[in-house]
Design a protein around this motif. Structure first.
Motif, PDB file in Angstrom:
ATOM      1  N   MET A 124      59.860  87.607  58.528  1.00 37.63           N
ATOM      2  CA  MET A 124      58.550  87.928  59.085  1.00 37.63           C
ATOM      3  C   MET A 124      57.588  86.771  58.868  1.00 37.63           C
ATOM      4  O   MET A 124      57.802  85.914  58.008  1.00 37.63           O
ATOM      5  CB  MET A 124      57.971  89.193  58.417  1.00 37.63           C
ATOM      6  N   CYS A 125      56.522  86.786  59.666  1.00 37.30           N
ATOM      7  CA  CYS A 125      55.397  85.883  59.417  1.00 37.30           C
ATOM      8  C   CYS A 125      54.127  86.576  59.902  1.00 37.30           C
ATOM      9  O   CYS A 125      54.188  87.513  60.693  1.00 37.30           O
ATOM     10  CB  CYS A 125      55.572  84.540  60.126  1.00 37.30           C
ATOM     11  N   THR A 126      52.996  86.137  59.413  1.00 37.48           N
ATOM     12  CA  THR A 126      51.732  86.681  59.895  1.00 37.48           C
ATOM     13  C   THR A 126      51.264  85.895  61.113  1.00 37.48           C
ATOM     14  O   THR A 126      51.610  84.724  61.295  1.00 37.48           O
ATOM     15  CB  THR A 126      50.651  86.610  58.811  1.00 37.48           C
ATOM     16  N   LEU A 127      50.461  86.557  61.956  1.00 30.68           N
ATOM     17  CA  LEU A 127      49.779  85.897  63.060  1.00 30.68           C
ATOM     18  C   LEU A 127      48.359  86.461  63.109  1.00 30.68           C
ATOM     19  O   LEU A 127      48.153  87.628  63.452  1.00 30.68           O
ATOM     20  CB  LEU A 127      50.505  86.146  64.388  1.00 30.68           C
ATOM     21  N   ASP A 128      47.382  85.638  62.706  1.00 28.54           N
ATOM     22  CA  ASP A 128      45.986  86.080  62.653  1.00 28.54           C
ATOM     23  C   ASP A 128      45.415  86.076  64.061  1.00 28.54           C
ATOM     24  O   ASP A 128      45.299  85.024  64.692  1.00 28.54           O
ATOM     25  CB  ASP A 128      45.174  85.146  61.755  1.00 28.54           C
ATOM     26  N   CYS A 129      45.028  87.255  64.554  1.00 22.22           N
ATOM     27  CA  CYS A 129      44.818  87.446  65.993  1.00 22.22           C
ATOM     28  C   CYS A 129      43.392  87.234  66.478  1.00 22.22           C
ATOM     29  O   CYS A 129      42.920  87.917  67.387  1.00 22.22           O
ATOM     30  CB  CYS A 129      45.312  88.834  66.391  1.00 22.22           C
ATOM     31  N   GLY A 130      42.686  86.276  65.885  1.00 25.32           N
ATOM     32  CA  GLY A 130      41.366  85.939  66.385  1.00 25.32           C
ATOM     33  C   GLY A 130      40.538  85.197  65.364  1.00 25.32           C
ATOM     34  O   GLY A 130      40.902  85.084  64.192  1.00 25.32           O
ATOM     35  N   SER A 131      39.427  84.674  65.824  1.00 24.19           N
ATOM     36  CA  SER A 131      38.489  83.974  64.946  1.00 24.19           C
ATOM     37  C   SER A 131      37.534  84.981  64.316  1.00 24.19           C
ATOM     38  O   SER A 131      37.294  86.057  64.857  1.00 24.19           O
ATOM     39  CB  SER A 131      37.706  82.937  65.742  1.00 24.19           C
ATOM     40  N   VAL A 132      36.968  84.609  63.162  1.00 22.86           N
ATOM     41  CA  VAL A 132      36.079  85.526  62.458  1.00 22.86           C
ATOM     42  C   VAL A 132      35.219  84.736  61.471  1.00 22.86           C
ATOM     43  O   VAL A 132      35.645  83.700  60.950  1.00 22.86           O
ATOM     44  CB  VAL A 132      36.899  86.613  61.707  1.00 22.86           C
ATOM     45  N   LYS A 159      59.824  88.017  63.131  1.00 17.08           N
ATOM     46  CA  LYS A 159      58.970  89.146  63.503  1.00 17.08           C
ATOM     47  C   LYS A 159      57.529  88.867  63.088  1.00 17.08           C
ATOM     48  O   LYS A 159      57.243  88.700  61.897  1.00 17.08           O
ATOM     49  CB  LYS A 159      59.461  90.425  62.823  1.00 17.08           C
ATOM     50  N   PRO A 160      56.578  88.817  64.052  1.00 14.95           N
ATOM     51  CA  PRO A 160      55.187  88.587  63.661  1.00 14.95           C
ATOM     52  C   PRO A 160      54.509  89.869  63.200  1.00 14.95           C
ATOM     53  O   PRO A 160      54.724  90.947  63.756  1.00 14.95           O
ATOM     54  CB  PRO A 160      54.550  88.085  64.961  1.00 14.95           C
ATOM     55  N   GLU A 161      53.705  89.738  62.172  1.00 13.53           N
ATOM     56  CA  GLU A 161      52.819  90.805  61.731  1.00 13.53           C
ATOM     57  C   GLU A 161      51.435  90.443  62.267  1.00 13.53           C
ATOM     58  O   GLU A 161      50.855  89.433  61.875  1.00 13.53           O
ATOM     59  CB  GLU A 161      52.816  90.893  60.207  1.00 13.53           C
ATOM     60  N   LEU A 162      50.919  91.239  63.199  1.00 12.92           N
ATOM     61  CA  LEU A 162      49.707  90.914  63.939  1.00 12.92           C
ATOM     62  C   LEU A 162      48.487  91.294  63.113  1.00 12.92           C
ATOM     63  O   LEU A 162      48.099  92.455  63.042  1.00 12.92           O
ATOM     64  CB  LEU A 162      49.713  91.642  65.286  1.00 12.92           C
ATOM     65  N   GLU A 163      47.888  90.297  62.463  1.00 14.04           N
ATOM     66  CA  GLU A 163      46.804  90.554  61.521  1.00 14.04           C
ATOM     67  C   GLU A 163      45.473  90.665  62.263  1.00 14.04           C
ATOM     68  O   GLU A 163      45.083  89.761  63.012  1.00 14.04           O
ATOM     69  CB  GLU A 163      46.740  89.448  60.467  1.00 14.04           C
ATOM     70  N   CYS A 164      44.785  91.777  62.028  1.00 18.78           N
ATOM     71  CA  CYS A 164      43.519  92.087  62.687  1.00 18.78           C
ATOM     72  C   CYS A 164      42.431  92.229  61.633  1.00 18.78           C
ATOM     73  O   CYS A 164      42.490  93.136  60.798  1.00 18.78           O
ATOM     74  CB  CYS A 164      43.637  93.374  63.499  1.00 18.78           C
ATOM     75  N   PHE A 165      41.453  91.340  61.679  1.00 17.58           N
ATOM     76  CA  PHE A 165      40.332  91.376  60.745  1.00 17.58           C
ATOM     77  C   PHE A 165      39.124  92.091  61.328  1.00 17.58           C
ATOM     78  O   PHE A 165      38.166  92.375  60.622  1.00 17.58           O
ATOM     79  CB  PHE A 165      39.932  89.946  60.339  1.00 17.58           C
ATOM     80  N   ASP A 166      39.160  92.351  62.640  1.00 19.17           N
ATOM     81  CA  ASP A 166      38.069  93.040  63.299  1.00 19.17           C
ATOM     82  C   ASP A 166      38.611  93.736  64.545  1.00 19.17           C
ATOM     83  O   ASP A 166      39.756  93.502  64.950  1.00 19.17           O
ATOM     84  CB  ASP A 166      36.949  92.066  63.667  1.00 19.17           C
ATOM     85  N   PHE A 188      51.366  95.781  63.386  1.00 10.92           N
ATOM     86  CA  PHE A 188      49.962  95.413  63.220  1.00 10.92           C
ATOM     87  C   PHE A 188      49.572  95.540  61.751  1.00 10.92           C
ATOM     88  O   PHE A 188      50.055  96.412  61.041  1.00 10.92           O
ATOM     89  CB  PHE A 188      49.060  96.331  64.049  1.00 10.92           C
ATOM     90  N   GLN A 189      48.672  94.666  61.329  1.00 11.59           N
ATOM     91  CA  GLN A 189      48.128  94.737  59.974  1.00 11.59           C
ATOM     92  C   GLN A 189      46.613  94.772  60.053  1.00 11.59           C
ATOM     93  O   GLN A 189      46.002  93.871  60.636  1.00 11.59           O
ATOM     94  CB  GLN A 189      48.568  93.519  59.160  1.00 11.59           C
ATOM     95  N   PHE A 190      45.984  95.792  59.460  1.00 14.22           N
ATOM     96  CA  PHE A 190      44.531  95.887  59.418  1.00 14.22           C
ATOM     97  C   PHE A 190      44.046  95.264  58.113  1.00 14.22           C
ATOM     98  O   PHE A 190      44.327  95.780  57.021  1.00 14.22           O
ATOM     99  CB  PHE A 190      44.071  97.342  59.495  1.00 14.22           C
ATOM    100  N   CYS A 191      43.313  94.164  58.225  1.00 12.49           N
ATOM    101  CA  CYS A 191      42.823  93.421  57.060  1.00 12.49           C
ATOM    102  C   CYS A 191      41.381  93.857  56.832  1.00 12.49           C
ATOM    103  O   CYS A 191      40.467  93.431  57.553  1.00 12.49           O
ATOM    104  CB  CYS A 191      42.913  91.929  57.319  1.00 12.49           C
ATOM    105  N   MET A 192      41.143  94.700  55.847  1.00 12.02           N
ATOM    106  CA  MET A 192      39.897  95.454  55.746  1.00 12.02           C
ATOM    107  C   MET A 192      39.032  95.007  54.575  1.00 12.02           C
ATOM    108  O   MET A 192      39.527  94.732  53.478  1.00 12.02           O
ATOM    109  CB  MET A 192      40.221  96.947  55.622  1.00 12.02           C
ATOM    110  N   GLY A 193      37.734  94.917  54.850  1.00  8.35           N
ATOM    111  CA  GLY A 193      36.772  94.652  53.788  1.00  8.35           C
ATOM    112  C   GLY A 193      36.474  93.193  53.541  1.00  8.35           C
ATOM    113  O   GLY A 193      35.712  92.865  52.618  1.00  8.35           O
ATOM    114  N   ILE A 194      37.028  92.297  54.351  1.00  7.62           N
ATOM    115  CA  ILE A 194      36.783  90.871  54.152  1.00  7.62           C
ATOM    116  C   ILE A 194      35.452  90.501  54.789  1.00  7.62           C
ATOM    117  O   ILE A 194      35.208  90.818  55.951  1.00  7.62           O
ATOM    118  CB  ILE A 194      37.930  90.045  54.764  1.00  7.62           C
ATOM    119  N   PRO A 195      34.553  89.854  54.053  1.00  6.76           N
ATOM    120  CA  PRO A 195      33.296  89.429  54.680  1.00  6.76           C
ATOM    121  C   PRO A 195      33.580  88.336  55.733  1.00  6.76           C
ATOM    122  O   PRO A 195      34.197  87.343  55.388  1.00  6.76           O
ATOM    123  CB  PRO A 195      32.497  88.829  53.524  1.00  6.76           C
ATOM    124  N   TRP A 196      33.255  88.505  56.976  1.00  6.75           N
ATOM    125  CA  TRP A 196      32.468  89.562  57.590  1.00  6.75           C
ATOM    126  C   TRP A 196      33.266  90.176  58.722  1.00  6.75           C
ATOM    127  O   TRP A 196      32.878  90.123  59.887  1.00  6.75           O
ATOM    128  CB  TRP A 196      31.126  89.020  58.040  1.00  6.75           C
TER     129      TRP A 196
END
Length: 298
Positions: A124-132, A159-166, A188-196
């Motif tokens: 597996m690997c992560t894939l951060d799905c946007g800017s933040v 296998k990508p883990e689709l990381e969603c920060f927002d 999908f991975q929900f990355c929660m509580g990270i500023p902002w």
């Protein structure tokens, strides 16, 4: 047991946590040992970043990743390896030259971000799905770059883990699926509580979960004191879970943790709610992951 979940141990990350806790692993040997100890404590997956052994800061050196992966794979303990592909996305604007990055900027191309994944072929690997806005910097991951990176991952068979920060990240991750750039059932991975980014609460988790494709798998994690509450909520709502020193360095208030202690605490919490942790082999079968051992470990 009522159900089973995948439990990830994110053992080090790339933040400045090394200055706050001596338990945060830095060298490839320490990072590999943390992954192995976490697996022995019950983790299904080890999520790894590489660090510069001299400075403790982020490293993009493929040789550092290679040593981590080799040490884990050569051990007698089975664990799924999940390598970050989100390095080289830190942009810190300069007021003097706003179009250029200031001190601390670290930007890599999609091909450079993918290099450790493409060479070492983890499951597996992560894939951060946007800017933040990530704290005081910008984590930069433009959509066209993400399409290129998703195609590289797809071609590698990882296998990508689709990381969603927002919430917008979830929308674009689903667009990658719709464009055929994600094979099989998406994760999908929900990355929660990270500023902002998104809040770490059950309302936000339900908002994200209820907008997933029907065939999707999902996971969630919270940072700091929200790590274990988010773990409990995600598991109860049908998601997979994550703990580790990348996201939280404390076992309890004022008590610094090791990775294996956080995993052990998570396993105990899950078991108390009749939730069992998947073995690596169960997860490979459940999520359609490659087996780098050729079936030798189960």
């Amino acid at each position: 047991m009522k159900n089973k979940v995948l439990l990830t141990a994110a053992v080090t990350g790339a933040g400045d946590t090394t200055a706050k806790s001596s338990y945060v692993p830095v060298t490839p040997k320490e990072i590999a040992e943390a992954a192995i100890e976490s697996a022995k404590a019950g983790a299904t997956v080890a999520h790894v970043h590489a660090r510069d052994p001299k400075t403790g800061g982020i490293s993009h050196d493929v040789n550092h990743y290679r040593e981590i992966v080799d040490r884990i794979r050569e051990s007698e303990t089975d664990v799924i390896i999940n390598i970050t592909s989100g390095g080289g996305g830190d942009f810190i604007p300069s007021l003097d030259t706003p179009a250029a990055g200031g001190n601390g900027t670290d930007i890599q191309t999609p091909a450079e971000r993918h290099e450790p994944v493409g060479e070492l072929l983890p499951e597996m690997c992560t894939l951060d799905c946007g800017s933040v806005n990530f704290g005081d910097m910008i984590y930069m991951s433009p959509t066209d770059w993400l399409r290129d990176q998703a195609k590289l991952i797809q071609d590698s068979g990882v296998k990508p883990e689709l990381e969603c920060f927002d919430t917008g990240h979830l929308r674009f991750a689903k667009q990658l699926v719709n464009e055929g750039l994600i094979d099989g059932d998406p994760m999908f991975q929900f990355c929660m509580g990270i500023p902002w980014g998104m809040d770490a609460d059950v309302e936000t988790m339900l908002y994200m979960r209820d907008r997933l494709p029907e065939n999707a798998h999902w996971s969630a994690f919270g940072i700091g004191r929200m790590q274990l509450p988010i773990l409990a909520q995600a598991a109860q709502l049908g998601g997979n879970v994550r703990v580790g020193l990348e996201d939280n360095i404390y076992l309890s208030k004022g008590v610094l943790a090791r990775n294996d202690q956080l995993v052990d605490k998570a396993v105990t919490m899950l078991n108390s709610n009749d939730i069992e942790v998947m073995t690596p082999e169960e997860a490979r079968q459940q999520f359609g992951l490659r087996n780098p051992y050729g079936g030798k470990k189960a």
